[in-house]
Write a protein that holds these residues in place. Sequence first.
Motif: not given
Length: 114
Positions: A97-101
Motif C-alpha cells: 500500500h505504501q509503495l503503491a502511493n
Amino acid sequence: MVELQKKARGQRPSYFEDPAVDKLMAITLALTGEVAVLRDRIDTIERLSAEGKSISPEAVDAYEPDEKVREIRNALRDTYLDVVLRIVHQEREELEHQLANQPYDDVVTTVSTN
C-alpha cells in the motif's frame, strides 16, 4: 525408506535485519509443519474410526486419502497457514500500500535499500 539430508548446504538465507528474527521464523515454520502433519494424522484416525476400521500406527501410515479428503485438508492447511502467517501478510500488504502511493523512483529507492 528414503534417507533425507539433515542439514541444508550453503549459507542460511537471511530475510530480516536481526538474525534472531530469522531463527524464530524458521522455528515457527518448522513447528507449523509438524502441527499440520499431526492434524492430518488426527483426521486419518477420525476417518478410520468413523468407518469402523482398526486404528494402529500401521493403519494410519497406510491410509491414502481420496481427492475429496485431500481438497478438504488442503483448504484447512491454507487457512491454518494464513492464521500463522497473518502478521507477515499484514506487513506485506502495508508495504505494498505504501509503495503503491509513492512515485516510481521513490519505490525503487525504498526497495533497493531494504
